[in-house]
Design a protein around this motif. Structure first.
Motif, PDB file in Angstrom:
ATOM      1  N   GLY A   8     -16.611 -42.776   4.722  1.00 25.01           N
ATOM      2  CA  GLY A   8     -16.843 -42.216   6.043  1.00 25.01           C
ATOM      3  C   GLY A   8     -15.993 -40.962   6.172  1.00 25.01           C
ATOM      4  O   GLY A   8     -15.300 -40.578   5.218  1.00 25.01           O
ATOM      5  N   LYS A   9     -16.009 -40.339   7.311  1.00 25.72           N
ATOM      6  CA  LYS A   9     -15.274 -39.084   7.481  1.00 25.72           C
ATOM      7  C   LYS A   9     -14.687 -38.945   8.886  1.00 25.72           C
ATOM      8  O   LYS A   9     -15.076 -39.670   9.812  1.00 25.72           O
ATOM      9  N   ILE A  10     -13.766 -38.030   9.020  1.00 22.25           N
ATOM     10  CA  ILE A  10     -13.378 -37.569  10.351  1.00 22.25           C
ATOM     11  C   ILE A  10     -13.547 -36.042  10.328  1.00 22.25           C
ATOM     12  O   ILE A  10     -13.568 -35.429   9.258  1.00 22.25           O
ATOM     13  N   GLY A  14     -14.067 -28.613  14.616  1.00 21.74           N
ATOM     14  CA  GLY A  14     -15.316 -27.877  14.402  1.00 21.74           C
ATOM     15  C   GLY A  14     -16.599 -28.642  14.671  1.00 21.74           C
ATOM     16  O   GLY A  14     -17.693 -28.098  14.480  1.00 21.74           O
ATOM     17  N   GLU A  15     -16.490 -29.928  15.120  1.00 22.61           N
ATOM     18  CA  GLU A  15     -17.731 -30.645  15.410  1.00 22.61           C
ATOM     19  C   GLU A  15     -18.513 -29.896  16.490  1.00 22.61           C
ATOM     20  O   GLU A  15     -17.940 -29.187  17.325  1.00 22.61           O
ATOM     21  N   HIS A  16     -19.795 -30.043  16.463  1.00 18.74           N
ATOM     22  CA  HIS A  16     -20.762 -29.362  17.331  1.00 18.74           C
ATOM     23  C   HIS A  16     -20.831 -27.865  17.022  1.00 18.74           C
ATOM     24  O   HIS A  16     -21.920 -27.348  16.784  1.00 18.74           O
ATOM     25  N   ALA A  17     -19.670 -27.187  16.969  1.00 19.37           N
ATOM     26  CA  ALA A  17     -19.697 -25.757  16.658  1.00 19.37           C
ATOM     27  C   ALA A  17     -20.336 -25.541  15.274  1.00 19.37           C
ATOM     28  O   ALA A  17     -21.009 -24.530  15.038  1.00 19.37           O
ATOM     29  N   VAL A  18     -20.157 -26.523  14.396  1.00 18.28           N
ATOM     30  CA  VAL A  18     -20.660 -26.417  13.027  1.00 18.28           C
ATOM     31  C   VAL A  18     -22.206 -26.384  12.979  1.00 18.28           C
ATOM     32  O   VAL A  18     -22.803 -25.878  12.037  1.00 18.28           O
ATOM     33  N   VAL A  19     -22.825 -26.905  14.042  1.00 17.55           N
ATOM     34  CA  VAL A  19     -24.293 -26.863  14.124  1.00 17.55           C
ATOM     35  C   VAL A  19     -24.747 -25.409  14.366  1.00 17.55           C
ATOM     36  O   VAL A  19     -25.867 -25.028  14.050  1.00 17.55           O
ATOM     37  N   TYR A  20     -23.842 -24.589  14.887  1.00 15.47           N
ATOM     38  CA  TYR A  20     -24.144 -23.191  15.233  1.00 15.47           C
ATOM     39  C   TYR A  20     -23.451 -22.214  14.274  1.00 15.47           C
ATOM     40  O   TYR A  20     -22.923 -21.180  14.690  1.00 15.47           O
ATOM     41  N   CYS A  52     -20.047 -44.316  15.625  1.00 14.18           N
ATOM     42  CA  CYS A  52     -18.817 -44.000  16.377  1.00 14.18           C
ATOM     43  C   CYS A  52     -18.193 -42.678  15.962  1.00 14.18           C
ATOM     44  O   CYS A  52     -17.042 -42.401  16.299  1.00 14.18           O
ATOM     45  N   GLY A  53     -18.908 -41.867  15.186  1.00 11.99           N
ATOM     46  CA  GLY A  53     -18.368 -40.555  14.814  1.00 11.99           C
ATOM     47  C   GLY A  53     -17.661 -40.531  13.474  1.00 11.99           C
ATOM     48  O   GLY A  53     -17.033 -39.543  13.122  1.00 11.99           O
ATOM     49  N   MET A  54     -17.775 -41.631  12.715  1.00  7.31           N
ATOM     50  CA  MET A  54     -17.096 -41.644  11.413  1.00  7.31           C
ATOM     51  C   MET A  54     -18.064 -41.455  10.244  1.00  7.31           C
ATOM     52  O   MET A  54     -17.735 -41.752   9.091  1.00  7.31           O
ATOM     53  N   GLY A  55     -19.259 -40.962  10.556  1.00  6.22           N
ATOM     54  CA  GLY A  55     -20.186 -40.604   9.489  1.00  6.22           C
ATOM     55  C   GLY A  55     -20.781 -41.791   8.758  1.00  6.22           C
ATOM     56  O   GLY A  55     -21.042 -41.711   7.553  1.00  6.22           O
ATOM     57  N   SER A  56     -21.028 -42.905   9.493  1.00  2.70           N
ATOM     58  CA  SER A  56     -21.582 -44.080   8.806  1.00  2.70           C
ATOM     59  C   SER A  56     -22.992 -43.802   8.272  1.00  2.70           C
ATOM     60  O   SER A  56     -23.331 -44.229   7.171  1.00  2.70           O
ATOM     61  N   ASN A  91     -31.320 -32.106  13.552  1.00  2.86           N
ATOM     62  CA  ASN A  91     -30.698 -30.831  13.205  1.00  2.86           C
ATOM     63  C   ASN A  91     -29.229 -31.005  12.790  1.00  2.86           C
ATOM     64  O   ASN A  91     -28.333 -30.467  13.437  1.00  2.86           O
ATOM     65  N   PRO A  92     -28.989 -31.754  11.699  1.00  3.12           N
ATOM     66  CA  PRO A  92     -27.586 -31.949  11.320  1.00  3.12           C
ATOM     67  C   PRO A  92     -27.023 -30.699  10.649  1.00  3.12           C
ATOM     68  O   PRO A  92     -27.772 -29.902  10.080  1.00  3.12           O
ATOM     69  N   SER A  93     -25.701 -30.574  10.706  1.00  2.07           N
ATOM     70  CA  SER A  93     -25.088 -29.422  10.029  1.00  2.07           C
ATOM     71  C   SER A  93     -25.059 -29.656   8.514  1.00  2.07           C
ATOM     72  O   SER A  93     -25.022 -28.710   7.736  1.00  2.07           O
ATOM     73  N   GLY A  94     -25.041 -30.919   8.116  1.00  2.05           N
ATOM     74  CA  GLY A  94     -24.929 -31.243   6.686  1.00  2.05           C
ATOM     75  C   GLY A  94     -23.479 -31.458   6.269  1.00  2.05           C
ATOM     76  O   GLY A  94     -23.200 -31.776   5.112  1.00  2.05           O
ATOM     77  N   GLY A  95     -22.557 -31.289   7.209  1.00  5.71           N
ATOM     78  CA  GLY A  95     -21.131 -31.455   6.888  1.00  5.71           C
ATOM     79  C   GLY A  95     -20.792 -32.890   6.509  1.00  5.71           C
ATOM     80  O   GLY A  95     -20.064 -33.126   5.541  1.00  5.71           O
ATOM     81  N   ASP A  96     -21.322 -33.848   7.272  1.00 10.39           N
ATOM     82  CA  ASP A  96     -20.988 -35.261   7.036  1.00 10.39           C
ATOM     83  C   ASP A  96     -21.379 -35.708   5.622  1.00 10.39           C
ATOM     84  O   ASP A  96     -20.577 -36.310   4.909  1.00 10.39           O
ATOM     85  N   ASN A  97     -22.629 -35.416   5.238  1.00 11.23           N
ATOM     86  CA  ASN A  97     -23.058 -35.867   3.909  1.00 11.23           C
ATOM     87  C   ASN A  97     -22.315 -35.127   2.798  1.00 11.23           C
ATOM     88  O   ASN A  97     -22.018 -35.688   1.739  1.00 11.23           O
ATOM     89  N   SER A 141     -26.957 -41.245  20.975  1.00 10.96           N
ATOM     90  CA  SER A 141     -26.917 -41.057  19.522  1.00 10.96           C
ATOM     91  C   SER A 141     -26.390 -39.646  19.223  1.00 10.96           C
ATOM     92  O   SER A 141     -26.299 -38.810  20.132  1.00 10.96           O
ATOM     93  N   THR A 142     -26.082 -39.394  17.943  1.00  7.84           N
ATOM     94  CA  THR A 142     -25.644 -38.038  17.544  1.00  7.84           C
ATOM     95  C   THR A 142     -26.733 -37.023  17.909  1.00  7.84           C
ATOM     96  O   THR A 142     -26.444 -35.951  18.448  1.00  7.84           O
ATOM     97  N   LYS A 143     -27.985 -37.407  17.650  1.00  3.99           N
ATOM     98  CA  LYS A 143     -29.112 -36.512  17.939  1.00  3.99           C
ATOM     99  C   LYS A 143     -29.126 -36.129  19.423  1.00  3.99           C
ATOM    100  O   LYS A 143     -29.292 -34.964  19.782  1.00  3.99           O
ATOM    101  N   SER A 224     -13.850 -37.284  17.517  1.00  3.11           N
ATOM    102  CA  SER A 224     -14.176 -36.755  16.196  1.00  3.11           C
ATOM    103  C   SER A 224     -15.624 -37.141  15.946  1.00  3.11           C
ATOM    104  O   SER A 224     -15.970 -38.307  15.995  1.00  3.11           O
ATOM    105  N   GLY A 225     -16.479 -36.129  15.737  1.00  4.83           N
ATOM    106  CA  GLY A 225     -17.909 -36.416  15.595  1.00  4.83           C
ATOM    107  C   GLY A 225     -18.633 -35.981  16.844  1.00  4.83           C
ATOM    108  O   GLY A 225     -18.163 -35.123  17.600  1.00  4.83           O
ATOM    109  N   ALA A 226     -19.754 -36.622  17.105  1.00  7.87           N
ATOM    110  CA  ALA A 226     -20.630 -36.166  18.190  1.00  7.87           C
ATOM    111  C   ALA A 226     -20.076 -36.445  19.587  1.00  7.87           C
ATOM    112  O   ALA A 226     -20.425 -35.805  20.553  1.00  7.87           O
ATOM    113  N   GLY A 227     -19.198 -37.455  19.718  1.00  7.32           N
ATOM    114  CA  GLY A 227     -18.674 -37.828  21.036  1.00  7.32           C
ATOM    115  C   GLY A 227     -19.692 -38.631  21.827  1.00  7.32           C
ATOM    116  O   GLY A 227     -20.689 -39.131  21.276  1.00  7.32           O
TER     117      GLY A 227
HETATM  118  O1  PMV Z   1     -20.864 -38.398  15.172  1.00  6.06           O
HETATM  119  P1  PMV Z   1     -21.246 -38.062  13.763  1.00  6.06           P
HETATM  120  O2  PMV Z   1     -20.443 -38.811  12.755  1.00  6.06           O
HETATM  121  O3  PMV Z   1     -22.718 -38.225  13.527  1.00  6.06           O
HETATM  122  O4  PMV Z   1     -20.883 -36.498  13.540  1.00  6.06           O
HETATM  123  C1  PMV Z   1     -21.659 -35.492  14.161  1.00  6.06           C
HETATM  124  C2  PMV Z   1     -21.030 -34.142  13.965  1.00  6.06           C
HETATM  125  C3  PMV Z   1     -21.745 -33.013  14.717  1.00  6.06           C
HETATM  126  O5  PMV Z   1     -21.016 -31.815  14.442  1.00  6.06           O
HETATM  127  C4  PMV Z   1     -21.728 -33.254  16.210  1.00  6.06           C
HETATM  128  C5  PMV Z   1     -23.192 -32.850  14.277  1.00  6.06           C
HETATM  129  C6  PMV Z   1     -23.364 -32.308  12.868  1.00  6.06           C
HETATM  130  O6  PMV Z   1     -24.493 -32.407  12.377  1.00  6.06           O
HETATM  131  O7  PMV Z   1     -22.410 -31.758  12.269  1.00  6.06           O
END
Ligand code: PMV
Length: 271
Positions: A8-10, A14-20, A52-56, A91-97, A141-143, A224-227
């Motif tokens: 998983g990740k934290i 940069g979360e959300h901003a990374v989508v842009y 929960c934002g840990m990239g499960s 529309n994921p940023s691809g950072g998590d994977n 959801s994150t979406k 950390s994550g989508a919130g």
């Molecule tokens: O909550 P998570 O683990 O799905 O992380 C989402 C992170 C975002 O920046 C909000 C979306 C993304 O695709 O990077």
């Protein structure tokens, strides 16, 4: 190959901003999801909290693509995992994977759909202890959270740009901190990041109240994550120079708290 696992990740910043197309710093953690192939069946085992934002979901996508990828090729595993993530999140940023595939600490930036830049960060600073407090699975959801942020951006373009620029600036400070190129107080960076995420509207009132208390007792915390907006906001990344104070606070409120290791190994073959 019978069993593979992915971490998983934290997101440090940069979360959300990374989508842009803004940069983010992500770290693989010591919680993993594994998939074992038993005949035609697949058995999943995971200690990454779900939703929960840990990239499960990314850890699942990475482990699944790793199981299918022969011969072992990280680039292919990551590309395929991104495709799975796209089906889930739109529309994921691809950072998590990417961090779940490669592990460690990553500087990540999606310049365009066809160009995603990332680089491992060789951390030079002695990292403090980080804790995770789980505020619970968000109702959204994150979406949905990513769409909420997009709506905010459409309604308030000027403010949105200001917040994204603010987040990018914190992310760059985090990078300098990790590389020991400039001294920053980690608690200040976390607080700054959290306040910008609150302005973006991705933190619930419940989580905000909890974070204010953590700040009052001398610590710092951020989602950390989508919130999550309506009620719970997933995990909080928490720092306190005196961990005992933090543990006492969590216990007094019956909160789930644990120490998290950052910069762990990416996807790997277990058996
Ligand atoms: O909550 P998570 O683990 O799905 O992380 C989402 C992170 C975002 O920046 C909000 C979306 C993304 O695709 O990077």
């Amino acid at each position: 190959m019978l069993k593979v696992s992915a971490p998983g990740k934290i997101i440090l910043s940069g979360e959300h901003a990374v989508v842009y197309s803004r940069p983010a710093i992500l770290a693989a953690v010591n919680l993993r999801l594994s998939i074992r192939s038993k005949g035609s069946k697949r058995v999943i085992d995971s200690d990454v909290p779900v939703g929960c934002g840990m990239g499960s979901s990314a850890a699942y996508a990475v482990a699944l693509s790793a199981l299918k990828c022969k011969p072992w090729n990280l680039e292919k595993i990551n590309d395929y995992a991104y495709k799975i993530e796209k089906k889930h999140h739109g529309n994921p940023s691809g950072g998590d994977n990417t961090v779940s595939t490669y592990g460690g600490f990553l500087w990540y930036r999606k310049e365009a759909e066809g160009l995603k830049i990332f680089s491992p960060i060789k951390v030079r600073v002695k990292l403090p202890k980080f804790f995770i407090i789980n505020t619970g699975k968000p109702l959204e959801s994150t979406k949905e959270m990513v769409s909420l942020v997009a709506e905010f951006g459409k309604k308030n373009p000027k403010k949105f740009k200001e917040i994204l620029t603010g987040i990018e600036s914190v992310t760059r400070k985090f990078l300098q901190y990790l590389l020991k190129e400039k001294e920053y107080k980690i608690s200040e960076l976390i607080k700054e990041n959290e306040h910008l995420l609150e302005e973006l509207g991705v933190v619930s009132e419940t989580a905000k109240q909890m974070i204010r208390v953590i700040e009052r007792i001398g610590g710092a915390a951020k989602v950390s994550g989508a919130g999550g907006k309506k009620d719970r906001s997933g995990i909080l990344l928490v720092y306190h120079k005196n961990p005992k104070t933090l543990i006492k606070f969590a216990k007094s409120r019956n909160l789930d708290i644990f120490l998290v290791k950052l910069g762990e190994e990416g996807v790997r073959i277990e058996e």
